[in-house]
Each structure stands twice: as C-alpha cells, then as structure tokens.
Design an enzyme around this catalytic site. Structure first.
Site, PDB file in Angstrom:
ATOM      1  N   HIS A 130       1.403  34.304 -15.574  1.00 12.10           N
ATOM      2  CA  HIS A 130       2.002  34.475 -16.898  1.00 12.10           C
ATOM      3  C   HIS A 130       1.546  35.827 -17.459  1.00 12.10           C
ATOM      4  CE1 HIS A 130       2.497  33.624 -21.238  1.00 12.10           C
ATOM      5  NE2 HIS A 130       3.327  32.661 -20.888  1.00 12.10           N
ATOM      6  N   ASP A 207      -6.209  29.833 -15.377  1.00 15.65           N
ATOM      7  CA  ASP A 207      -5.324  29.681 -16.528  1.00 15.65           C
ATOM      8  C   ASP A 207      -4.735  28.267 -16.431  1.00 15.65           C
ATOM      9  OD1 ASP A 207      -3.099  29.452 -18.110  1.00 15.65           O
ATOM     10  OD2 ASP A 207      -2.166  31.320 -17.453  1.00 15.65           O
ATOM     11  N   GLN A 210      -0.767  25.099 -18.219  1.00 19.26           N
ATOM     12  CA  GLN A 210       0.217  24.088 -17.799  1.00 19.26           C
ATOM     13  C   GLN A 210      -0.428  22.953 -17.015  1.00 19.26           C
ATOM     14  OE1 GLN A 210       3.150  24.058 -18.988  1.00 19.26           O
ATOM     15  NE2 GLN A 210       3.370  26.167 -19.716  1.00 19.26           N
ATOM     16  N   LYS A 233       0.249  22.932 -26.348  1.00 16.88           N
ATOM     17  CA  LYS A 233       0.979  22.424 -25.183  1.00 16.88           C
ATOM     18  C   LYS A 233       0.482  21.034 -24.791  1.00 16.88           C
ATOM     19  CE  LYS A 233       1.585  27.078 -23.274  1.00 16.88           C
ATOM     20  NZ  LYS A 233       2.991  27.392 -23.518  1.00 16.88           N
ATOM     21  N   CYS A 372       7.977  34.586 -19.722  1.00 12.15           N
ATOM     22  CA  CYS A 372       6.768  35.426 -19.667  1.00 12.15           C
ATOM     23  C   CYS A 372       6.270  35.623 -18.239  1.00 12.15           C
ATOM     24  CB  CYS A 372       5.644  34.868 -20.529  1.00 12.15           C
ATOM     25  SG  CYS A 372       6.055  34.826 -22.269  1.00 12.15           S
TER      26      CYS A 372
HETATM   27  N1  PLP Z   1      -0.403  30.693 -19.176  1.00 14.98           N
HETATM   28  C1  PLP Z   1       0.590  29.877 -18.833  1.00 14.98           C
HETATM   29  C2  PLP Z   1       0.670  29.362 -17.428  1.00 14.98           C
HETATM   30  C3  PLP Z   1       1.537  29.498 -19.788  1.00 14.98           C
HETATM   31  O1  PLP Z   1       2.528  28.692 -19.451  1.00 14.98           O
HETATM   32  C4  PLP Z   1       1.420  30.004 -21.108  1.00 14.98           C
HETATM   33  C5  PLP Z   1       2.437  29.681 -22.131  1.00 14.98           C
HETATM   34  O2  PLP Z   1       3.565  29.411 -21.862  1.00 14.98           O
HETATM   35  C6  PLP Z   1       0.356  30.842 -21.400  1.00 14.98           C
HETATM   36  C7  PLP Z   1      -0.536  31.169 -20.416  1.00 14.98           C
HETATM   37  C8  PLP Z   1       0.166  31.406 -22.770  1.00 14.98           C
HETATM   38  O3  PLP Z   1      -0.065  30.393 -23.690  1.00 14.98           O
HETATM   39  P1  PLP Z   1      -0.170  30.781 -25.238  1.00 14.98           P
HETATM   40  O4  PLP Z   1       1.154  31.369 -25.607  1.00 14.98           O
HETATM   41  O5  PLP Z   1      -0.436  29.478 -25.903  1.00 14.98           O
HETATM   42  O6  PLP Z   1      -1.258  31.747 -25.359  1.00 14.98           O
END
Ligand code: PLP
Length: 414
Positions: A130, A207, A210, A233, A372
C-alpha cells in the site's frame, strides 16, 4: 448458485448493532462491500464514544481531578487491551496509538529509519505494498541514501519467496510487508519472512491493516519487530491506529514528534522523555478514539476472531466463485479459498468507475480505483479495478446482489 453454507456468526443479530445498514441508497437497500476502506461502527462502540463525552471527557495524564483520572485510566487500559489483542508481551509499553496505519509507518520511518539508514543500506518491500508503506520508505530512503527493493508478485498473485530469499541480504536493514494485500488479498507468509529477515539481522515490519480486523494475529508468534493497523477497519472510530513495537526497539528509538505529554523533565537547555508508550504520543492524544477502539476489540472478541475469519473466508470464496461464472470478469490475485477478504476485478470493456457507478444505482457500495497500490496496478497492466470487501455483517445474499448488479452493468454496456 445457492448460498448453502452454515454461518457460525449470527449475522442477523450482528446487523442489528449497525443501524447504518438499514439505509437505502437510490431506493435500494444498502449493500456495503467497501470494508477494506473502512468498516461500520456498532452501537456499543458509538455508545463508548458518547459515554466518554457525556460522563468523563477530560484530558489525560494531567489533572488529579476525578474526570481526568477516569479518562486516564480508560485511555491507558485501552493500550493494554490492544496490546493483549495482538499478543504483545509487555502490554501498553509495546502499544503506541497513532492516527492510523499510515502514521504508524511514518513513525518508524522517521524515528528509526531517518537515524539508522544510510548509503549502502537496503529496505525491502513487496510489489503489492500500500502507498502507506511504499511511499513512506521510498521517501525516507531518498533522504538517507538507502535503496528500496521490491519482492516480486508471481502471475498467480503470491509473493515470490525464492526472489525474497535473494533480495533480503546482509545489506538489508528492514523488511516491510503487508500481512494481507488490500488489492490482491494475498496472505504473506509472515513467519517465514520474519525468519529470513532475522537471519540477516534486519528488522521485520508488518502492515496488518487488512489482517488484524479479520483474523487472529499474534505478533510474538510472527516474531514481528513492528506491526501496524487501523482502528477504522475493525469496527472502531476513525482517527486511531496502532503501532506495536518490541519494547527494546521502542526504548532505543528517539521520538519523532516533540511537545507536551511525551516528556519527563524539561529545562531551557534540554529535555528527557516519558516512559513507553507516551514518549511517542506527543500532545493531547486520541482519547475518545482509543477508548472506543478497546470497545471494538471487546466486540470482536465476543464474536470470536476464529468465527470472524471463518465468515470472511466463506464470503470471499463465495464471491470469488460467483464472479468466476462470468467469462468477461478478470479477477486478480490468488484463488478464492486462499486469500484475505477482498476480491478485486475488472469487467472487460467497462471502466471500473462506470461499474462502481452502476453498482451504486443498485445500492451496492464497492471501491473503484487503484486502492492506493498504483505501482501494483501498473504491474498488472491496468489503471484501475473494482474491489469488493467483506466483514462480519455481510451476507451471501449481499454477494448475490453484487453479482446481479454487475450483470446489469454488462447488459447496459453490451
Ligand atoms: N495498509 C493497507 C494494507 C491498507 O489496506 C491501508 C488502507 O486501506 C493502509 C495501509 C492505510 O490505512 P490508513 O488509511 O488507515 O492509514
């Protein structure tokens, strides 16, 4: 195809806690399948926020008056609750509250990366990261002269582990991997990657944006050095994320934000830092959000994380199978029975935004765009895709509604 599975979650009962699901969109019942972007908030979590503001709204760590003490205890306990939820060894000392996953990534990149990285050092990511991690490490690498390398994704959407074993070397300082890809649904073999990373004395950062919402996660079992996720989430409010970090690493790291609350002693000449985790939470922190996120964790644990994962797996596989019935729908990533709770696809000849717009006319909310993950989309040879993602309140009937709406979109464009 009929929906035949037994659901071990009592989904009808769960849905009663989410009044937003009673909404109609364009005269149709709302079918909310955009959970990878953000999930809805159940009544007990909304109530926890309201209760904080109604009964004990106050700043933390400061006052000795009753309201401040109550807020402080609830806020500090929330750190322990989150730490326990992901299996941290040392409770609150290993759990920093941030704004979201993105800020957790930036915290490590600036507090650790900026000080530790230099020319000749390498940071290893994957092609499916991401932007939260990809852009962050890319930019910190530029500032420090370090190099970023990417573990490739195979044709069928898995991480190329042979390439990973070659890319992670003694020059590697940190490996950052999405536990579950928000675009492909790929589940990273995190324990194996942690072993390879640690064999080269590098740090392993996961990370989990998800993953934590959908499956039991144990940071010690994974042997993650850092692990980040977002409250919004996983049934919590917006404005709060979490960074787990091994205590000795957080102790060694310098703060990245300075100001009130994060200090121990201050003179005109110098300052010392508060104990963990407060050293990383400068200024008035995310009090209501933190307390409410602990409530969301209680809610998820009452459902049972195994049941949450089983429900997610069943819906994902069902959606994958149903979408596979269309010859002109291209689905990206691993098979339906081996992925996290997202299914990204394109309908041939129809732009993802047009699909999304027609689905919206049918009350179906999905995400269209690059999610993203622009470089991954470039790698797949597409500009955008449609993504359906599921959570505890979704049903197979809602997947059927998605499929019917896609059929309607095909009719319009054919
Ligand atoms: N990492 C992953 C795998 C994500 O799906 C997301 C959000 O969609 C993020 C990071 C970023 O999350 P946030 O926008 O809550 O910082």
């Amino acid at each position: 195809m009929e929906a035949t599975e037994q659901q071990s979650l009592d989904v009808e009962r769960v849905r009663e806690d989410f009044p937003i699901l009673e909404r109609e969109v364009g005269g149709e019942p709302l079918v909310y399948l955009d959970n990878a972007a953000t999930t809805h908030t159940p009544e007990p979590v909304v109530e926890a926020i309201a209760d904080y503001y109604r009964r004990y709204n106050s700043n933390v760590h400061r006052g000795i008056h009753t309201l401040s003490q109550e807020a402080s205890v609830a806020y500090e306990d929330a750190h322990d609750r989150l730490a326990e939820f992901v299996g941290a060894e040392h409770g609150r000392e290993e759990m920093v509250f941030t704004k979201n996953t993105t800020e957790a990534e930036n915290l490590v990149a600036f507090a650790w990366g900026l000080n530790e990285l230099g020319p000749g050092d390498e940071v290893v990511l994957t092609q499916l990261e991401h932007h939260a991690s990809l852009v962050t490490w890319q930019q910190v690498a530029k500032k420090t002269g370090a190099e970023v390398k990417y573990i490739p994704v195979t044709e069928d959407g898995y991480l190329d582990m042979e390439a990973a074993a070659e890319l992670i070397t003694d020059d590697t300082e940190l490996v950052n991997v999405a536990h579950v890809s928000n675009t492909l649904g790929t589940i990273a073999p995190v324990s194996e990657l942690a072993d390879i990373t640690h064999d080269h004395d590098a740090l392993f950062f996961v990370d989990g944006a998800q993953a934590v919402p959908n499956r039991p996660v144990d940071v010690q079992e994974i042997d993650a050095d850092f692990y980040a996720f977002s409250g919004h989430k996983m049934l919590g409010p917006t404005g709060i994320g979490c960074l787990y970090g091994k205590r000795h690493l957080l102790e060694e790291m310098e703060p990245h934000l300075y100001g009130g609350m994060m200090i121990e002693r201050v003179t005109y000449e110098d300052s010392t830092w508060a104990e963990l985790p407060w050293k990383f939470e400068a200024g008035t922190p995310v009090i209501a959000q933190g307390i409410a996120l602990a409530e969301a964790v209680d809610y998820l644990e009452d459902l049972g994380m195994d049941a949450v994962q089983a429900h997610e797996d069943r819906l994902t596989e069902y959606a994958y199978d149903r979408l596979s019935e269309f010859d002109d729908v291209d689905i990206y990533g691993p098979p339906g029975d081996d992925r996290g709770g997202v299914v990204s696809f394109n309908v041939e000849g129809i732009h993802a935004h047009d699909v999304s717009s027609i689905l919206n006319d049918h009350g179906v909310a999905i995400r269209a765009g690059d999610h993203c993950t622009q470089p991954l989309h470039q790698e797949l040879g597409i500009a955008a895709s449609v993504r359906a993602s599921f959570y505890v309140y979704n049903t197979t009937e809602e997947v059927d509604a998605l499929v019917d709406a896609i059929d309607a979109a095909r009719d319009i464009f054919n």
